[in-house]
Design a protein around this motif. Structure first.
Motif, PDB file in Angstrom:
ATOM      1  N   ASP A  32       0.795  -1.219   0.000  1.00 48.53           N
ATOM      2  CA  ASP A  32       0.000   0.000   0.000  1.00 48.53           C
ATOM      3  C   ASP A  32       0.835   1.280   0.000  1.00 48.53           C
ATOM      4  O   ASP A  32       0.314   2.367  -0.297  1.00 48.53           O
ATOM      5  CB  ASP A  32      -0.982   0.012   1.172  1.00 48.53           C
ATOM      6  CG  ASP A  32      -0.274  -0.043   2.517  1.00 48.53           C
ATOM      7  OD1 ASP A  32       0.743  -0.759   2.617  1.00 48.53           O
ATOM      8  OD2 ASP A  32      -0.723   0.624   3.471  1.00 48.53           O
TER       9      ASP A  32
ATOM     10  N   ASN B 151      -3.456  -2.397  -2.823  1.00 44.63           N
ATOM     11  CA  ASN B 151      -4.050  -2.909  -1.586  1.00 44.63           C
ATOM     12  C   ASN B 151      -4.416  -4.383  -1.769  1.00 44.63           C
ATOM     13  O   ASN B 151      -4.288  -4.934  -2.874  1.00 44.63           O
ATOM     14  CB  ASN B 151      -5.276  -2.084  -1.159  1.00 44.63           C
ATOM     15  CG  ASN B 151      -6.374  -2.073  -2.212  1.00 44.63           C
ATOM     16  OD1 ASN B 151      -6.832  -3.110  -2.665  1.00 44.63           O
ATOM     17  ND2 ASN B 151      -6.808  -0.866  -2.603  1.00 44.63           N
TER      18      ASN B 151
ATOM     19  N   MET C 134       0.564  -5.575   6.899  1.00 41.86           N
ATOM     20  CA  MET C 134      -0.242  -4.503   7.498  1.00 41.86           C
ATOM     21  C   MET C 134      -0.741  -3.561   6.412  1.00 41.86           C
ATOM     22  O   MET C 134      -0.052  -2.637   5.994  1.00 41.86           O
ATOM     23  CB  MET C 134       0.587  -3.747   8.532  1.00 41.86           C
ATOM     24  CG  MET C 134       1.133  -4.625   9.647  1.00 41.86           C
ATOM     25  SD  MET C 134      -0.178  -5.390  10.617  1.00 41.86           S
ATOM     26  CE  MET C 134      -0.853  -3.937  11.423  1.00 41.86           C
ATOM     27  N   MET C 135      -1.971  -3.833   5.938  1.00 43.39           N
ATOM     28  CA  MET C 135      -2.610  -2.975   4.941  1.00 43.39           C
ATOM     29  C   MET C 135      -4.044  -2.706   5.369  1.00 43.39           C
ATOM     30  O   MET C 135      -4.675  -3.566   5.999  1.00 43.39           O
ATOM     31  CB  MET C 135      -2.598  -3.650   3.564  1.00 43.39           C
ATOM     32  CG  MET C 135      -1.230  -3.840   2.947  1.00 43.39           C
ATOM     33  SD  MET C 135      -1.332  -4.541   1.268  1.00 43.39           S
ATOM     34  CE  MET C 135      -1.965  -6.188   1.640  1.00 43.39           C
ATOM     35  N   PRO C 136      -4.584  -1.553   5.052  1.00 44.75           N
ATOM     36  CA  PRO C 136      -5.987  -1.282   5.380  1.00 44.75           C
ATOM     37  C   PRO C 136      -6.918  -2.158   4.549  1.00 44.75           C
ATOM     38  O   PRO C 136      -6.566  -2.588   3.442  1.00 44.75           O
ATOM     39  CB  PRO C 136      -6.155   0.207   5.020  1.00 44.75           C
ATOM     40  CG  PRO C 136      -5.097   0.471   4.005  1.00 44.75           C
ATOM     41  CD  PRO C 136      -3.932  -0.411   4.378  1.00 44.75           C
ATOM     42  N   GLY C 137      -8.096  -2.417   5.095  1.00 48.40           N
ATOM     43  CA  GLY C 137      -9.043  -3.262   4.380  1.00 48.40           C
ATOM     44  C   GLY C 137      -8.672  -4.717   4.517  1.00 48.40           C
ATOM     45  O   GLY C 137      -8.760  -5.310   5.604  1.00 48.40           O
TER      46      GLY C 137
ATOM     47  N   ASP D  10      -5.874  -7.347   4.834  1.00 51.83           N
ATOM     48  CA  ASP D  10      -4.441  -7.407   5.134  1.00 51.83           C
ATOM     49  C   ASP D  10      -3.790  -8.592   4.421  1.00 51.83           C
ATOM     50  O   ASP D  10      -4.445  -9.335   3.676  1.00 51.83           O
ATOM     51  CB  ASP D  10      -4.203  -7.474   6.641  1.00 51.83           C
ATOM     52  CG  ASP D  10      -4.713  -8.761   7.280  1.00 51.83           C
ATOM     53  OD1 ASP D  10      -5.119  -9.691   6.548  1.00 51.83           O
ATOM     54  OD2 ASP D  10      -4.708  -8.850   8.530  1.00 51.83           O
TER      55      ASP D  10
END
Length: 386
Positions: free
Chosen positions: A13, A37, A58-61, A63
């Motif tokens: 990301d 993402n 560690m990614m938003p939405g 992972d």
């Protein structure tokens, strides 16, 4: 002709890091693409079908763990996977490895560290693919060798009796018609079972090099396995050998194997025990809890097997084809052995030529979680078993 470039998908990301990784891989001759993402990464992986996926955790939405889980549920699972993480938590790493990730790179990392990890995983992937292809070649050779004979016997019966029925006149006795129809039906059922067994055998070989499919297979559960074993044993003994069957069964709450696969293994092994022993001699089936598993023993007093025959089971060989008329000796054993081992169990044979055979299966027990449904049979790896 140019050699195909390995394809690598980078799911990260942070745009600057994603761009740097793609450029490094491009300089080394890889065909690299990026995704910003997890959701985009899963979608792009399905169309791009990379050889290797490098994915941030560690990614938003969605992972990294969610990405890997989503990809492992798809039919296409022929890829290597490297996690990128700023964390060094052992529990986090263990979770990723259990999902099927091959390696971790901890941020920050150098270009040489990244490229070394990429080379190692691509080499491992190529080795897995070569092993899988060799397995396919083994299946092909064995089927080419054995299938024509296996098909010819029941087909000759079907063609012979159907020809007699077609040429019979009105005076042909109805009881003879019924007898011929029964022979045709039994041979047709034998053909059906033969095709099923060849499919199962091929699938068990192909799944061996795919840990994700093995993990999916091991979600299979059978509750109260005693009922499956007893039913299979009595069904196989019903044709003229019921008095020879000896059962000594103790139940267990659950075992970690799909119900259809347990049934198929027991049916094949008991069928062999009756097929290769004489009427009037006992066939003994025992099943009891054993250590942290469930042990099933099937014993006969038939012709037995040599050490060389036992060692050849995994490759599927038809034993003593010229000497003995019965068909299918090697295939049932091969299926039982491969399924037992794929489920994390143990398979062994104790035998002496001319004195009988004892086949021993030890399957892992299962302690059901409260969320498990006792009536639901689980098998998500796609191996046929009816």
């Amino acid at each position: 002709m140019n050699e195909r470039k390995p394809k690598i998908l980078v799911i990260e990301d942070v745009q600057s890091l994603r761009k740097d990784i793609i450029e490094m891989l491009g300089f080394e001759g890889y065909d690299a693409e990026g995704a910003e993402n997890g959701l985009v990464g899963v979608e792009k992986a399905s169309s791009f079908q990379p050889d290797l996926i490098i994915c941030d955790i560690m990614m938003p939405g969605l992972d990294g763990h969610g990405v890997l889980e989503a990809l492992r549920r798809q039919e296409w699972t022929d890829f290597a996977f490297i996690f990128l993480t700023a964390r060094t938590d052992r529990e986090d790493m263990r979770h990723g490895m259990e999902q099927g990730a091959e390696d971790y790179l901890t941020k920050p990392f150098t270009a040489s560290e990244l490229l070394a990890a990429v080379r190692v995983q691509l080499e491992k992937l190529e080795k897995r693919r070569a092993e899988k292809q060799e397995s396919v070649n083994t299946i092909t050779r064995n089927i080419i060798f054995s299938l024509p004979h296996e098909l010819r016997t029941p087909l000759n019966v079907i063609m012979g009796y159907s020809d007699l029925l077609m040429t019979a006149d009105d005076t042909f006795p109805m009881e003879r018609v019924a007898e011929f129809a029964q022979h045709i039906n039994l041979s047709a059922m034998r053909l059906y079972r033969l095709f099923e067994n060849f499919l199962i055998y091929a699938q068990t070989i192909l799944i061996t090099s795919d840990q994700a499919q093995i993990n999916a297979l091991r979600t299979g559960i059978t509750y109260s396995p005693q009922r499956i074993i007893e039913r299979a044993a009595r069904t196989k003994a019903a044709h003229e050998r019921l008095s020879d069957l000896q059962l000594d069964l103790t139940d267990i709450e659950a075992v970690s194997i799909a119900e259809d696969h347990l049934r198929r293994m027991v049916e094949e092994l008991i069928d062999n025990a009756f097929k290769f022993s004489n009427p009037g001699t006992p066939v003994t089936v025992t099943a009891h809890p054993h250590d942290h598993g469930y042990q099933i023993k099937i014993e006969d007093r038939g012709r037995g097997m040599t050490p060389a025959q036992i060692a050849s089971i995994g490759a599927y060989m038809q034993f003593d084809r010229i000497i003995y008329e019965q068909q299918g000796a090697g295939l049932g054993l091969a299926i039982a052995k491969r399924l037992t081992e794929l489920y994390g169990g143990n398979f062994s044979i104790e035998s002496e030529a001319g004195s009988g055979t004892r086949v021993i299966l030890t399957l892992p027990s299962h302690t059901p979680d409260s969320a498990d449904n006792p009536l639901e049979e689980k098998n998500s790896a796609g191996i046929i078993a009816h």
